[in-house]
Design a protein around this motif. Structure first.
Motif, PDB file in Angstrom:
ATOM      1  N   ASN A 154      12.734  -1.694  -9.225  1.00 51.16           N
ATOM      2  CA  ASN A 154      12.379  -1.338  -8.053  1.00 51.16           C
ATOM      3  C   ASN A 154      11.553  -2.311  -7.270  1.00 51.16           C
ATOM      4  O   ASN A 154      11.324  -2.660  -6.014  1.00 51.16           O
ATOM      5  N   GLU A 192      18.183   2.847  -9.871  1.00 51.43           N
ATOM      6  CA  GLU A 192      17.652   1.396  -9.358  1.00 51.43           C
ATOM      7  C   GLU A 192      18.773   0.594  -8.957  1.00 51.43           C
ATOM      8  O   GLU A 192      18.719  -0.266  -8.242  1.00 51.43           O
ATOM      9  N   ASN A 228       9.955   1.743  -1.167  1.00 51.33           N
ATOM     10  CA  ASN A 228       9.556   0.466  -2.080  1.00 51.33           C
ATOM     11  C   ASN A 228      10.248  -0.730  -1.442  1.00 51.33           C
ATOM     12  O   ASN A 228      11.045  -0.458  -0.499  1.00 51.33           O
ATOM     13  N   GLN A 231      14.156  -1.070  -0.996  1.00 50.35           N
ATOM     14  CA  GLN A 231      14.556   0.051  -0.021  1.00 50.35           C
ATOM     15  C   GLN A 231      14.318  -0.534   1.349  1.00 50.35           C
ATOM     16  O   GLN A 231      15.265  -0.443   2.403  1.00 50.35           O
ATOM     17  N   ARG A 259       5.631   4.284  -9.124  1.00 54.79           N
ATOM     18  CA  ARG A 259       7.031   4.125  -9.148  1.00 54.79           C
ATOM     19  C   ARG A 259       7.457   3.147  -8.507  1.00 54.79           C
ATOM     20  O   ARG A 259       8.769   3.065  -8.215  1.00 54.79           O
ATOM     21  N   GLY A 260       6.795   2.322  -7.922  1.00 51.80           N
ATOM     22  CA  GLY A 260       7.082   0.952  -7.248  1.00 51.80           C
ATOM     23  C   GLY A 260       6.798   1.209  -5.573  1.00 51.80           C
ATOM     24  O   GLY A 260       7.230   0.360  -4.909  1.00 51.80           O
TER      25      GLY A 260
END
Length: 627
Positions: A154, A192, A228, A231, A259-260
């Motif tokens: 990520n 991912e 992130n 994304q 989680r990033g």
């Protein structure tokens, strides 16, 4: 529908980038659905050219349903969802769902190409066995390592530059490589990979990127603070031509850095889109004015944020409660009494939520709720303390003290702490100490350790459970074993001591091991039954971590154990980590609609505990300027 001026400005926005800063309870879902409707109704945008993205399937489904209701309310009768989708084909979905649909067109993937969770675990078990890795709890180890693999993907960190928190760098890199090879060999992708492959596809195939840019000319993103890097990189490519990017979020509610998620993407959105228009949704329609005031006091102490002031639409009808208890048991009893009294006066159990920082905190409170027969459900899977490997070690010692001579019990504890005893020395199903010592007659220093274990067992047999656990920890040397294990596994020894502290505190109310064992058995069975009925239970108190409570709301909220080391969490050291802890507490506070109770204790697991700094900050007794 009542719309305030800020909401109207956002809803009527047509072209170009817009950043909507949406405080808690400010109607962001209304803004997104109404703006989507306005693009179609007022500006004549083709519904097929509109993409609405959020982070969970539930949120995407809710948003689509609200949009359908508003569109059918315009006088259209489209019947079932399938018919609606044909006539008004706006795309609502999560990042992963949208990106996977892109990959399906490019690579002809199907759902069968998405690796299932049980496949990932089976793959990791094979890898662990291949490399002969040691661990105590298989599920815990695999879950944490898979989480690290996801974080690497990520964030775009090169594997050579990533330092694992769970194993040596060389070991983690081998695990990562083997996991990726498994996916490749079986033509599988994880969540991912959906992001990575989409980004690579768009970078390498300009023709495919162009086609999707033409399809999605208007892009709306909910919960933008949780995005992130990869994304956002994909979104920037999709929106590059039109720049019709409408993002909605609240930087003060960004709580998923682990989680990033990168809140700085939202904070520096203007750097990527200099001509962005910004709108602040500054009215909280959810919470009592007192809740909003105290939450604003708190979050104002963060430095890395948009400077904004949120006001309440609701009047101040209650005060935020702050309570200090002797320990967690007293804290729990007060919450139980409050809820029982409220229900007797007509309130519903579902009006109440108990929020906490970690999923290990509510164990004692859950036991108390079960004892008082108060129904509750958990937003998170709460691990059973008594099934932790440390608890199993302690119970093995206590069973031996009670007379067990089962080989399995001795195998479990014989080298905890290290006594240099071989498994081969226990070749019978039943263990006799004198025979065991005789086995090492040529190694008297080992035989002496077995003799000392026999003495310790006789001592334990005379003790109550609380004293016995303390003896195992200090006199036998189990704490030292935990320290050595933590060093070997590269984890925090304090995390293991916390398990021991909680286990020891739980033993305090029992005079015999038999009574404690009976309680543990009953609690474990009730916990399993509760998890089994989890989906059916609607009229119940909600137990939730602060992370899982995001997006939810309740009439009355209790936040428990608001102490240093818990809130903020002890692992938070850097300024950015403390700020995220403060945002988490802010999220918890703003879940309350009417009543908010903030609870602290003087002792956590029989150890003195300080009040959280967040209490003074939220009460406004620490000026923001002094931060």
């Amino acid at each position: 529908m009542s719309i305030n001026p800020s909401q109207r400005e956002a809803i009527l926005h047509k072209d170009g980038p817009m950043l909507v800063l949406a405080g808690p309870g400010s109607g962001k879902t209304t803004v997104i659905t109404e703006r989507t409707r306005m693009l179609i109704r007022k500006y004549g945008v083709n519904p097929a050219n509109i993409l609405v993205i959020t982070f969970t399937r539930a949120a995407a489904a809710e948003m689509k349903e609200r949009f359908m209701r508003r569109m059918t309310g315009d006088g259209q009768e489209w019947g079932d969802p399938a018919s609606f989708a044909r006539v008004c084909p706006v795309t609502f979905g999560t990042f992963h769902a949208v990106y996977f649909s892109i990959l399906k067109h490019a690579y002809h993937y199907s759902a069968a190409n998405i690796v299932r969770e049980e496949q990932r675990f089976a793959c990791m078990r094979e890898i662990i066995a291949r490399h002969r890795l040691e661990y105590e709890d298989e599920t815990e180890f695999i879950t944490t390592v898979l989480g690290e693999i996801g974080l690497v993907k990520n964030t775009g960190i090169k594997i050579a530059n990533y330092y694992s928190k769970n194993c040596a760098e060389t070991v983690f890199r081998r695990i990562y490589s083997d996991y990726q090879e498994y996916l490749y060999q079986h033509r599988l992708i994880d969540f991912e990979d959906m992001l990575i492959y989409t980004w690579e596809l768009f970078r390498e195939r300009g023709d495919i990127l162009s086609a999707w840019q033409k399809k999605y000319r208007y892009i709306l993103i909910d919960e933008f603070q949780d995005i992130n890097k990869i994304q956002f990189d994909i979104i920037k490519l999709l929106a590059r031509e039109e720049k019709n990017l409408f993002v909605v979020g609240d930087d003060d509610q960004s709580i998923y850095r682990f989680r990033g998620a990168r809140p700085e993407i939202m904070l520096h959105f203007k750097d990527d889109y200099p001509d962005v228009k910004t709108v602040l949704l500054d009215v909280n329609y959810r919470s009592d004015a007192a809740v909003v005031e105290h939450a604003q006091n708190l979050i104002g102490h963060n430095k890395e944020r948009f400077d904004k002031k949120i006001r309440a639409d609701r009047p101040k009808e209650a005060q935020v409660g702050y309570a200090l208890f002797a320990d967690q048991r007293q804290e729990g009893l007060k919450i139980i009494r409050d809820i029982q009294t409220a229900v007797e006066h007509g309130r519903a159990y579902s009006d109440f939520a108990v929020l906490f920082r970690t999923n290990t905190q509510p164990r004692l409170l859950m036991e108390q709720f079960l004892m008082y027969n108060i129904p509750f459900t958990t937003q998170d899977m709460i691990p059973n303390l008594y099934e932790h490997w440390i608890a199993k070690d302690i119970f093995a010692y206590l069973r031996i003290a009670q007379g067990s001579r089962a080989r399995s019990d001795f195998l479990r504890i014989m080298n905890r702490p290290k006594r240099y005893i071989s498994r081969d020395s226990l070749d019978e199903d039943t263990v006799a100490f004198d025979v065991w010592e005789w086995y090492y007659e040529e190694q008297p220093w080992v035989a002496k350790r077995i003799g000392q274990l026999a003495k310790d067992v006789r001592m334990l047999a005379t003790m109550k459970p609380y004293a016995a656990v303390n003896y195992i920890r200090k006199a036998v040397g189990y704490d030292e074993f935990c320290k050595e294990y933590a060093d070997y596994r590269r984890i925090r020894e304090d995390d293991l001591y916390d398990i021991l502290d909680e286990l020891q505190a739980g033993a305090k109310g029992y005079d015999t091991f038999e009574a404690w064992s009976l309680h543990i058995e009953e609690y474990t069975n009730e916990l399993k039954e509760m998890h089994r009925k989890r989906e059916q239970q609607t009229e119940s108190v909600t137990f939730s971590t602060l992370h899982s409570a995001k997006g939810l709301e309740y009439e009355s909220v209790y936040i428990i154990d608001v102490n240093e080391g818990v809130m903020p969490y002890k692992k938070a050291v850097l300024d950015e980590e403390i700020e995220e802890e403060r945002r988490m507490f802010y999220v918890g506070m703003t879940r309350a609609k009417k009543n908010l109770q903030i609870c602290s204790v003087r002792q956590l697991n029989n150890k003195d505990a300080d009040l959280s700094r967040f209490i003074a900050e939220s009460r406004g007794t620490v000026p923001v300027a002094s931060r």
